[in-house]
Scaffold this motif. Structure first.
Motif, PDB file in Angstrom:
ATOM      1  N   GLN A 197       1.251  -1.451  -0.225  1.00  0.00           N
ATOM      2  CA  GLN A 197       0.204  -0.237  -0.090  1.00  0.00           C
ATOM      3  C   GLN A 197       0.893   1.612   0.092  1.00  0.00           C
ATOM      4  OE1 GLN A 197      -3.678   0.433  -0.304  1.00  0.00           O
ATOM      5  NE2 GLN A 197      -3.364   2.265  -1.594  1.00  0.00           N
ATOM      6  N   LYS A 198       1.716   1.356   0.490  1.00  0.00           N
ATOM      7  CA  LYS A 198       2.726   2.314   0.398  1.00  0.00           C
ATOM      8  C   LYS A 198       3.775   2.932  -0.697  1.00  0.00           C
ATOM      9  CE  LYS A 198       4.787   2.020   5.602  1.00  0.00           C
ATOM     10  NZ  LYS A 198       5.150   2.387   6.687  1.00  0.00           N
ATOM     11  N   VAL A 199       3.746   1.680  -1.787  1.00  0.00           N
ATOM     12  CA  VAL A 199       4.648   1.724  -2.297  1.00  0.00           C
ATOM     13  C   VAL A 199       3.252   2.380  -3.733  1.00  0.00           C
ATOM     14  CG1 VAL A 199       4.803   0.354  -4.270  1.00  0.00           C
ATOM     15  CG2 VAL A 199       5.914  -0.522  -2.815  1.00  0.00           C
ATOM     16  N   LEU A 200       2.360   2.043  -3.959  1.00  0.00           N
ATOM     17  CA  LEU A 200       0.452   2.365  -4.480  1.00  0.00           C
ATOM     18  C   LEU A 200       0.922   3.574  -3.936  1.00  0.00           C
ATOM     19  CD1 LEU A 200      -1.545  -0.578  -4.211  1.00  0.00           C
ATOM     20  CD2 LEU A 200      -0.106   0.105  -6.358  1.00  0.00           C
ATOM     21  N   ASN A 201       0.810   3.899  -2.687  1.00  0.00           N
ATOM     22  CA  ASN A 201       0.654   5.360  -1.921  1.00  0.00           C
ATOM     23  C   ASN A 201       1.206   6.494  -3.138  1.00  0.00           C
ATOM     24  OD1 ASN A 201      -1.844   4.728  -0.832  1.00  0.00           O
ATOM     25  ND2 ASN A 201      -1.051   4.763   0.546  1.00  0.00           N
ATOM     26  N   ALA A 202       2.597   5.847  -2.657  1.00  0.00           N
ATOM     27  CA  ALA A 202       4.464   6.992  -2.955  1.00  0.00           C
ATOM     28  C   ALA A 202       3.826   7.184  -4.840  1.00  0.00           C
ATOM     29  CB  ALA A 202       5.517   5.741  -2.533  1.00  0.00           C
ATOM     30  N   GLY A 203       3.212   5.815  -5.420  1.00  0.00           N
ATOM     31  CA  GLY A 203       3.824   5.491  -6.740  1.00  0.00           C
ATOM     32  C   GLY A 203       5.160   4.701  -7.132  1.00  0.00           C
ATOM     33  N   ILE A 204       4.700   4.100  -8.541  1.00  0.00           N
ATOM     34  CA  ILE A 204       5.611   3.857  -9.443  1.00  0.00           C
ATOM     35  C   ILE A 204       6.959   4.702 -10.276  1.00  0.00           C
ATOM     36  CG2 ILE A 204       6.604   1.938 -10.204  1.00  0.00           C
ATOM     37  CD1 ILE A 204       4.360   0.046  -9.244  1.00  0.00           C
ATOM     38  N   GLY A 205       8.326   5.219 -10.194  1.00  0.00           N
ATOM     39  CA  GLY A 205       8.380   6.012 -10.617  1.00  0.00           C
ATOM     40  C   GLY A 205      10.197   5.375 -11.683  1.00  0.00           C
ATOM     41  N   ILE A 206      10.143   5.603 -12.524  1.00  0.00           N
ATOM     42  CA  ILE A 206      11.720   5.543 -13.271  1.00  0.00           C
ATOM     43  C   ILE A 206      12.868   6.226 -12.769  1.00  0.00           C
ATOM     44  CG2 ILE A 206      12.762   5.138 -15.398  1.00  0.00           C
ATOM     45  CD1 ILE A 206       9.479   4.381 -16.190  1.00  0.00           C
ATOM     46  N   MET A 207      13.707   5.586 -12.298  1.00  0.00           N
ATOM     47  CA  MET A 207      14.946   6.379 -11.787  1.00  0.00           C
ATOM     48  C   MET A 207      16.009   6.674 -13.548  1.00  0.00           C
ATOM     49  SD  MET A 207      16.004   4.860  -8.562  1.00  0.00           S
ATOM     50  CE  MET A 207      16.395   3.449  -8.985  1.00  0.00           C
ATOM     51  N   ASP A 208      16.649   7.736 -13.476  1.00  0.00           N
ATOM     52  CA  ASP A 208      17.272   8.774 -14.904  1.00  0.00           C
ATOM     53  C   ASP A 208      19.235   8.291 -13.664  1.00  0.00           C
ATOM     54  OD1 ASP A 208      19.219   9.686 -16.414  1.00  0.00           O
ATOM     55  OD2 ASP A 208      18.127  11.150 -16.265  1.00  0.00           O
ATOM     56  N   ASN A 209      19.830   6.718 -14.473  1.00  0.00           N
ATOM     57  CA  ASN A 209      21.029   6.566 -13.643  1.00  0.00           C
ATOM     58  C   ASN A 209      21.932   8.026 -14.406  1.00  0.00           C
ATOM     59  OD1 ASN A 209      20.078   3.766 -13.086  1.00  0.00           O
ATOM     60  ND2 ASN A 209      20.826   3.146 -15.829  1.00  0.00           N
ATOM     61  N   GLU A 210      21.869   9.520 -15.902  1.00  0.00           N
ATOM     62  CA  GLU A 210      22.194   9.740 -15.275  1.00  0.00           C
ATOM     63  C   GLU A 210      22.212  10.837 -14.517  1.00  0.00           C
ATOM     64  OE1 GLU A 210      24.744  10.983 -17.590  1.00  0.00           O
ATOM     65  OE2 GLU A 210      24.558   8.945 -18.196  1.00  0.00           O
ATOM     66  N   ALA A 211      20.806  11.255 -13.987  1.00  0.00           N
ATOM     67  CA  ALA A 211      20.882  11.974 -12.762  1.00  0.00           C
ATOM     68  C   ALA A 211      21.111  11.384 -11.889  1.00  0.00           C
ATOM     69  CB  ALA A 211      19.763  12.872 -13.131  1.00  0.00           C
ATOM     70  N   LEU A 212      21.527  10.462 -11.327  1.00  0.00           N
ATOM     71  CA  LEU A 212      21.889   9.600 -10.115  1.00  0.00           C
ATOM     72  C   LEU A 212      23.094   9.102  -9.600  1.00  0.00           C
ATOM     73  CD1 LEU A 212      18.517   7.377  -9.616  1.00  0.00           C
ATOM     74  CD2 LEU A 212      19.312   9.352  -8.541  1.00  0.00           C
ATOM     75  N   LYS A 213      24.118   9.176 -11.552  1.00  0.00           N
ATOM     76  CA  LYS A 213      25.143   8.868 -10.692  1.00  0.00           C
ATOM     77  C   LYS A 213      26.363   9.394 -10.118  1.00  0.00           C
ATOM     78  CE  LYS A 213      27.505  11.214 -14.880  1.00  0.00           C
ATOM     79  NZ  LYS A 213      27.505  11.201 -16.509  1.00  0.00           N
ATOM     80  N   LEU A 214      27.328   8.831  -9.470  1.00  0.00           N
ATOM     81  CA  LEU A 214      28.148   9.631  -8.796  1.00  0.00           C
ATOM     82  C   LEU A 214      29.202  10.650  -9.160  1.00  0.00           C
ATOM     83  CD1 LEU A 214      29.237   9.697  -5.369  1.00  0.00           C
ATOM     84  CD2 LEU A 214      31.188   7.667  -6.370  1.00  0.00           C
ATOM     85  N   ASP A 215      29.122  11.883  -8.629  1.00  0.00           N
ATOM     86  CA  ASP A 215      29.993  12.922  -8.887  1.00  0.00           C
ATOM     87  C   ASP A 215      31.574  12.261  -8.372  1.00  0.00           C
ATOM     88  OD1 ASP A 215      31.155  14.972  -9.774  1.00  0.00           O
ATOM     89  OD2 ASP A 215      29.965  16.722  -9.526  1.00  0.00           O
ATOM     90  N   PHE A 216      32.050  11.992  -9.473  1.00  0.00           N
ATOM     91  CA  PHE A 216      33.651  11.583  -9.014  1.00  0.00           C
ATOM     92  C   PHE A 216      34.452  13.271  -8.140  1.00  0.00           C
ATOM     93  CE2 PHE A 216      32.564   8.135 -10.994  1.00  0.00           C
ATOM     94  CZ  PHE A 216      33.493   6.608  -9.993  1.00  0.00           C
ATOM     95  N   SER A 217      34.026  14.016  -8.461  1.00  0.00           N
ATOM     96  CA  SER A 217      34.861  15.322  -7.923  1.00  0.00           C
ATOM     97  C   SER A 217      34.024  15.665  -6.597  1.00  0.00           C
ATOM     98  CB  SER A 217      34.185  16.590  -8.375  1.00  0.00           C
ATOM     99  OG  SER A 217      32.522  16.761  -8.648  1.00  0.00           O
ATOM    100  N   LYS A 218      33.648  15.153  -5.758  1.00  0.00           N
ATOM    101  CA  LYS A 218      32.933  15.599  -4.797  1.00  0.00           C
ATOM    102  C   LYS A 218      33.728  14.508  -4.449  1.00  0.00           C
ATOM    103  CE  LYS A 218      28.402  17.147  -5.808  1.00  0.00           C
ATOM    104  NZ  LYS A 218      26.941  16.870  -5.464  1.00  0.00           N
ATOM    105  N   VAL A 219      33.485  13.128  -4.542  1.00  0.00           N
ATOM    106  CA  VAL A 219      34.803  12.293  -3.745  1.00  0.00           C
ATOM    107  C   VAL A 219      36.436  12.222  -3.352  1.00  0.00           C
ATOM    108  CG1 VAL A 219      35.629   9.719  -3.865  1.00  0.00           C
ATOM    109  CG2 VAL A 219      33.212   9.703  -5.129  1.00  0.00           C
ATOM    110  N   ALA A 220      36.814  13.387  -4.274  1.00  0.00           N
ATOM    111  CA  ALA A 220      38.155  13.519  -4.037  1.00  0.00           C
ATOM    112  C   ALA A 220      38.408  15.008  -2.630  1.00  0.00           C
ATOM    113  CB  ALA A 220      38.293  14.204  -5.549  1.00  0.00           C
ATOM    114  N   GLN A 221      36.565  15.714  -2.566  1.00  0.00           N
ATOM    115  CA  GLN A 221      36.637  16.705  -1.465  1.00  0.00           C
ATOM    116  C   GLN A 221      36.217  16.387  -0.434  1.00  0.00           C
ATOM    117  OE1 GLN A 221      33.975  19.147  -2.984  1.00  0.00           O
ATOM    118  NE2 GLN A 221      34.394  19.414  -5.056  1.00  0.00           N
ATOM    119  N   ALA A 222      35.741  14.669  -0.168  1.00  0.00           N
ATOM    120  CA  ALA A 222      35.725  13.922   0.788  1.00  0.00           C
ATOM    121  C   ALA A 222      36.635  14.080   2.077  1.00  0.00           C
ATOM    122  CB  ALA A 222      35.049  12.912   0.496  1.00  0.00           C
TER     123      ALA A 222
END
Length: 222
Positions: A197-222
């Motif tokens: 029911q929580k899944v249905l209430n939240a809705g099922i979407g499609i993730m964009d891998n390009e938008a989610l991919k790790l920005d390696f420049s931020k890894v260097a700053q960590a």
């Protein structure tokens, strides 16, 4: 006492060897006719009903017949052999409790349906092979033949969550036993329906891998 009788036939399903299904429309008319004939000849003082309990009929949520076969339907002969191969001593226990062998029971036919009638997802271009939870229980792996559209996967997932909400009892969950499920003891229908029911209430979407991919420049700053 009154009786009513009329000949009726099973239907053979095209492309399915040894199939013998119920004719929902015609057989219901025949049954109604026989009941009327019996009532016309009898003085009714009480009403009861009985059944051979050796058929299986599945309905959708609106009450429409999806699948129905007699006990002599033999489409699931391979599934019967598989069950006997996996659990050679269980058929005797099955018979003691149900009065039926694997060949006459519902279980092999349900397994056949699982393999051959997965209509939420399968199409002429795509076939689902398996959906299994990860060992860490944080997600699922899905194996397919063909490449389904992302929207198709999302719609199939939504339909599956809706199906979960209509399961009436934990005993209705297929394969929920210690022989076919390694975590059978920890299943909770109540919790899984809350999650669905929580899944249905939240809705099922499609993730964009390009938008989610790790920005390696931020890894260097960590």
């Amino acid at each position: 006492m009154g009786t009513g009788q009329q000949e009726w036939t099973h239907l053979s399903e095209e492309g399915v060897a040894n199939s013998m299904g119920f004719d929902y429309q015609s057989n219901w008319k025949i049954l109604s006719s026989c009941i009327r004939k019996a009532i016309e000849k009898a003085s009714i003082k009480a009403v009861t009903a009985t059944s051979m309990r050796e058929g299986i009929v599945l309905y959708d949520r609106e009450g429409k017949e999806l699948f129905g076969v007699a006990n002599v339907d033999a489409r699931a002969d391979r599934e019967v052999a598989e069950l006997n191969g996996m659990f050679p001593e269980r058929e005797a226990e099955f018979y003691v409790k149900s009065g039926q062998t694997y060949a006459l029971g519902a279980l092999p036919r349900l397994l056949w349906l699982k393999k051959n009638r997965r209509d939420h997802f399968n199409s002429k271009d795509t076939e689902i092979i398996d959906i299994s939870p990860m060992g860490c229980r944080t997600g699922f792996y899905m194996s397919t033949i063909g490449t389904p559209a992302e929207e198709t996967v999302a719609e199939a997932w939504k339909a599956s969550m809706e199906d979960v909400l209509h399961v009436d009892s934990q005993k209705d969950i297929p394969e929920l036993n210690l022989y076919q499920c390694g975590t059978a003891k920890i299943h909770s229908l109540k919790e899984v329906q809350e999650i669905a029911q929580k899944v249905l209430n939240a809705g099922i979407g499609i993730m964009d891998n390009e938008a989610l991919k790790l920005d390696f420049s931020k890894v260097a700053q960590a």
